[in-house]
Design a protein around this motif. Structure first.
Motif, PDB file in Angstrom:
ATOM      1  N   LEU A   1       0.852  -1.079  -0.134  1.00 22.03           N
ATOM      2  CA  LEU A   1      -0.039  -0.034  -0.035  1.00 22.03           C
ATOM      3  C   LEU A   1       0.635   1.237   0.113  1.00 22.03           C
ATOM      4  CD1 LEU A   1      -2.957  -0.789   2.378  1.00 22.03           C
ATOM      5  CD2 LEU A   1      -2.887  -0.672   0.039  1.00 22.03           C
ATOM      6  N   THR A   2       1.993   1.163   0.594  1.00 25.24           N
ATOM      7  CA  THR A   2       2.837   2.239   0.728  1.00 25.24           C
ATOM      8  C   THR A   2       3.275   2.601  -0.700  1.00 25.24           C
ATOM      9  OG1 THR A   2       3.623   1.842   2.797  1.00 25.24           O
ATOM     10  CG2 THR A   2       4.821   3.362   1.834  1.00 25.24           C
ATOM     11  N   ASP A   3       3.723   1.762  -1.337  1.00 27.07           N
ATOM     12  CA  ASP A   3       4.065   1.763  -2.980  1.00 27.07           C
ATOM     13  C   ASP A   3       2.800   2.338  -3.786  1.00 27.07           C
ATOM     14  OD1 ASP A   3       6.785   0.898  -2.280  1.00 27.07           O
ATOM     15  OD2 ASP A   3       6.499  -0.750  -3.442  1.00 27.07           O
ATOM     16  N   THR A   8       0.558   7.004  -6.569  1.00 28.45           N
ATOM     17  CA  THR A   8      -0.499   7.801  -7.029  1.00 28.45           C
ATOM     18  C   THR A   8      -0.282   9.190  -6.496  1.00 28.45           C
ATOM     19  OG1 THR A   8      -2.003   6.017  -6.321  1.00 28.45           O
ATOM     20  CG2 THR A   8      -2.902   8.173  -6.491  1.00 28.45           C
ATOM     21  N   ALA A   9       0.457   9.417  -5.416  1.00 31.09           N
ATOM     22  CA  ALA A   9       0.840  10.779  -5.202  1.00 31.09           C
ATOM     23  C   ALA A   9       1.847  11.436  -6.129  1.00 31.09           C
ATOM     24  CB  ALA A   9       1.185  10.789  -3.672  1.00 31.09           C
ATOM     25  N   ALA A  10       2.720  10.562  -6.522  1.00 29.53           N
ATOM     26  CA  ALA A  10       3.592  11.188  -7.482  1.00 29.53           C
ATOM     27  C   ALA A  10       3.167  11.386  -8.742  1.00 29.53           C
ATOM     28  CB  ALA A  10       4.857   9.895  -7.565  1.00 29.53           C
ATOM     29  N   TYR A  11       2.265  10.421  -9.430  1.00 33.65           N
ATOM     30  CA  TYR A  11       1.450  10.886 -10.397  1.00 33.65           C
ATOM     31  C   TYR A  11       0.532  12.341 -10.204  1.00 33.65           C
ATOM     32  CZ  TYR A  11      -1.168  10.250 -14.663  1.00 33.65           C
ATOM     33  OH  TYR A  11      -1.978  10.371 -15.987  1.00 33.65           O
ATOM     34  N   LEU A  12       0.021  12.381  -9.493  1.00 33.09           N
ATOM     35  CA  LEU A  12      -0.680  13.532  -9.529  1.00 33.09           C
ATOM     36  C   LEU A  12       0.227  14.769  -9.205  1.00 33.09           C
ATOM     37  CD1 LEU A  12      -3.617  12.386  -6.874  1.00 33.09           C
ATOM     38  CD2 LEU A  12      -3.650  12.796  -9.441  1.00 33.09           C
TER      39      LEU A  12
END
Length: 416
Positions: free
Chosen positions: A229-231, A236-240
């Motif tokens: 889940l951490t990955d 997801t945050a990196a993409y946004l």
């Protein structure tokens, strides 16, 4: 899922219910059906595979990966209709949002937000993307990991790359999947499973997005978007963030418009500072002031009779995850609820008759014939169609709210 959605094929409904009840990731391949419908296309798939294998070798994919994966690729013709039936494009926006922002999902999302608070808060602090948005995407894409898809990913990509409306896109995604295999991030066999479009993991990354934006959030030396889940959260945050999320800022707000509002200010291409919106009489629906140096655009998703929103670049970052206004607004509103913010103040115009897909396609064609760029006449209401409607409404002396109605279509028909 960046630029597509997870949809459960009819054949997988029984399996998906079981997966949801179990609350685990559905990562094992589904058994192939006893019989398959004839493939809806004229492509010689064996010849296509030979051509693709040559392209993959030229692109630098190893011979081991090419010879292991490509000869075993199968066509899945049952996937082709799904590309035209994505619910975020064909369901009324209020029905789509109701299904996403349900009481059960809000309650579970809040529990999981609290359970993973330390991890999510650290990722939000580093990336500038609000934790509630990460959790909302997780909930929307796979019901918090309850259903990650059962379609063999390489077969799905090969099907859509060899026959379909976006063959070049899916061909590049299949090449990206082979690259992930070469780098040890995905297995050559058995195939990972995911959505009908080839998206994978807790938050449904396409292979190309995995290559460009996935990160090792837990520091164990590997990127696992299924089991870590951490990955998944960090990726997801990196993409946004890479898609333009303004660090530490919201996606936007529901707002109220003053009497006599200048509707020419509405539209996704009419950004201006929050101070300018406040000067125009626009106020937040929750009564708090519009403050800060952000630029924002005004979204009127169902015309002047429904809720209205000011959008920051955060909303547009969600749109890059999935290019649907319904999807982005559902994620944004779910995030608000997970953070304890109030729901919508204005009601949707649920009693208003909606244009069918065929009628929307006719509307697009008639607008295009009059010189308005309504995009591809596909029967789906998107940004370009709303902009074209707004342009026609302005010329015709109507309220230019960009909302296509039966009356508008009747007027276009009457003009011939």
């Amino acid at each position: 899922m960046p630029n597509r959605c997870l949809r459960r094929p009819a054949a997988a409904l029984v399996l998906s219910v079981a997966a949801l009840l179990a609350g685990g990731c559905a990562t094992s391949p589904a058994a192939p059906p006893a019989t398959r419908p004839p493939f809806a296309g004229n492509v010689d798939f064996d010849a296509w595979k030979r051509d693709f294998a040559a392209e993959a070798r030229t692109a630098g994919i190893s011979e081991v990966t090419v010879s292991t994966v490509v000869p075993r690729l199968r066509q899945l013709p049952e996937l082709l209709p799904l590309d035209r039936q994505q619910p975020e494009f064909v369901k009324p926006i209020w029905s789509y949002i109701d299904a996403t922002v349900s009481n059960a999902r809000i309650e579970r999302g809040r529990r999981l937000r609290a359970e993973h608070a330390a991890t999510l808060d650290a990722i939000a602090a580093r990336s500038g993307v609000p934790a509630e948005i990460i959790v909302a995407i997780w909930g929307k894409e796979t019901d918090f990991g309850g259903y990650t898809g059962r379609t063999p990913v390489y077969d799905a990509l090969a099907t859509l790359a060899s026959t379909g409306r976006r063959q070049a896109f899916y061909r590049s995604e299949l090449l990206a999947a082979l690259t992930l295999i070469d780098r040890g991030m995905l297995p050559a066999s058995p195939q990972p499973t995911g959505s009908w479009a080839g998206a994978m993991g807790q938050t449904q990354f396409m292979p190309g997005t995995w290559l460009r934006h996935a990160v090792d959030g837990d520091g164990d030396g590997r990127i696992d978007l299924y089991g870590s889940l951490t990955d998944a959260f960090a990726s997801t945050a990196a993409y946004l963030a890479a898609s333009g999320w303004p660090a530490g800022q919201p996606w936007g707000w529901e707002v109220r418009l003053p009497a006599g509002f200048d509707w020419s200010l509405a539209g996704e291409d009419r950004a201006q500072p929050l101070a300018a919106w406040a000067a125009a009489g626009v106020t937040r629906a929750d009564g708090r002031p519009l403050a800060g140096g952000l630029n924002a655009t005004l979204l009127v998703p169902t015309g002047r009779q429904g809720p209205v929103f000011l959008l920051t670049d955060g909303f547009r970052a969600i749109m890059k995850y999935n290019a649907s206004t319904s999807y982005a607004l559902a994620v944004a509103l779910l995030g608000d609820q997970l953070a304890g913010r109030p729901g919508l103040a204005a009601d949707w115009p649920r009693s208003q008759p909606l244009l069918s897909v065929a009628e929307t396609r006719e509307l697009q064609e008639r607008l295009a014939a009059r010189g308005y760029d309504s995009g591809t006449p596909d029967g789906m209401l998107g940004t370009r169609t709303r902009t074209a409607v707004r342009g026609y409404q302005q010329r015709a002396g109507m309220v230019p709210d960009g909302w296509p109605t039966a009356e508008l279509l009747a007027r276009l028909r009457a003009e011939g």
